[in-house]
Design a protein around this motif. Structure first.
Motif, PDB file in Angstrom:
ATOM      1  N   ASN A  78       0.989  -1.081  -0.094  1.00 13.46           N
ATOM      2  CA  ASN A  78      -0.213  -0.332   0.077  1.00 13.46           C
ATOM      3  C   ASN A  78       1.180   1.451  -0.149  1.00 13.46           C
ATOM      4  OD1 ASN A  78      -2.057   1.379   0.305  1.00 13.46           O
ATOM      5  ND2 ASN A  78      -3.370  -0.043   1.564  1.00 13.46           N
ATOM      6  N   ASP A  99      -8.332   1.860  -4.209  1.00 11.35           N
ATOM      7  CA  ASP A  99      -7.798   0.265  -4.254  1.00 11.35           C
ATOM      8  C   ASP A  99      -6.803   0.310  -3.012  1.00 11.35           C
ATOM      9  OD1 ASP A  99      -8.899  -0.774  -7.508  1.00 11.35           O
ATOM     10  OD2 ASP A  99      -7.503   0.358  -7.745  1.00 11.35           O
ATOM     11  N   GLY A 100      -7.611   1.213  -2.473  1.00 10.27           N
ATOM     12  CA  GLY A 100      -6.490   0.625  -0.996  1.00 10.27           C
ATOM     13  C   GLY A 100      -5.468   2.098  -0.506  1.00 10.27           C
ATOM     14  N   GLY A 101      -5.613   2.398  -1.474  1.00 11.35           N
ATOM     15  CA  GLY A 101      -4.050   3.821  -0.779  1.00 11.35           C
ATOM     16  C   GLY A 101      -4.754   4.719  -0.284  1.00 11.35           C
ATOM     17  N   TRP A 102      -4.106   5.799   0.200  1.00  7.98           N
ATOM     18  CA  TRP A 102      -4.774   6.432   1.122  1.00  7.98           C
ATOM     19  C   TRP A 102      -4.131   7.662   1.489  1.00  7.98           C
ATOM     20  CZ3 TRP A 102      -8.413   6.114   5.825  1.00  7.98           C
ATOM     21  CH2 TRP A 102      -8.393   4.952   6.297  1.00  7.98           C
ATOM     22  N   LYS A 111      -9.312   7.204   2.236  1.00 12.97           N
ATOM     23  CA  LYS A 111      -8.894   5.952   1.152  1.00 12.97           C
ATOM     24  C   LYS A 111      -9.471   5.763   0.216  1.00 12.97           C
ATOM     25  CE  LYS A 111      -9.248   1.169   1.841  1.00 12.97           C
ATOM     26  NZ  LYS A 111      -9.445   0.119   2.803  1.00 12.97           N
TER      27      LYS A 111
END
Length: 131
Positions: free
Chosen positions: A21, A61-64, A58
């Protein structure tokens, strides 16, 4: 998953370390103003306020992204959001009254750049070809 090319040796065994991530930090001088701007940009409030001076969103696809109050580094950040349709993103930005400063097109990517209230660069990119 993406693999880093750095090899880590554990007990004499070489393995590749998986990067699972990423978090992008965006430094601002006024978190209240920045949080309102990013809420408008992303069409929703922050997902988390884990500590004072920090708001987080968030991504699909999961990144922040982390918007942090840091007056000394405010305006020096850059973040790129990959989008599935840049034309739709441009229409959304225009509808929100967010000024598009620059667009580019190449054989591989189309981009649009905006600037947040702290002076940070926010780029939207759509991949258009193969690398």
């Amino acid at each position: 998953p993406w693999l880093s090319k750095t090899k880590r040796t554990l007990a004499g065994t070489e393995t590749l370390v998986a990067i699972v991530n990423a978090l992008a930090g965006i430094m601002v001088s006024d978190l209240t103003t920045a949080e309102a701007w990013y809420e408008q940009l992303l069409s929703r409030p922050a997902d988390a306020r884990p500590m004072e001076g920090l708001a987080e969103w968030k991504l699909a696809d999961g990144g922040w992204i982390q918007v942090l109050q840091d007056k000394d580094r405010a305006g020096s950040s850059s973040v790129t959001f990959l989008v599935s349709g840049l034309d739709d993103q441009l229409a959304d930005l225009k509808a929100k009254g967010i000024s598009i400063e620059r667009t580019t097109t190449s054989d591989y990517v189309k981009t649009a750049t905006v600037t947040d209230p702290a002076g940070n660069r926010v780029v939207f990119a759509e991949l258009t070809g193969q690398h």
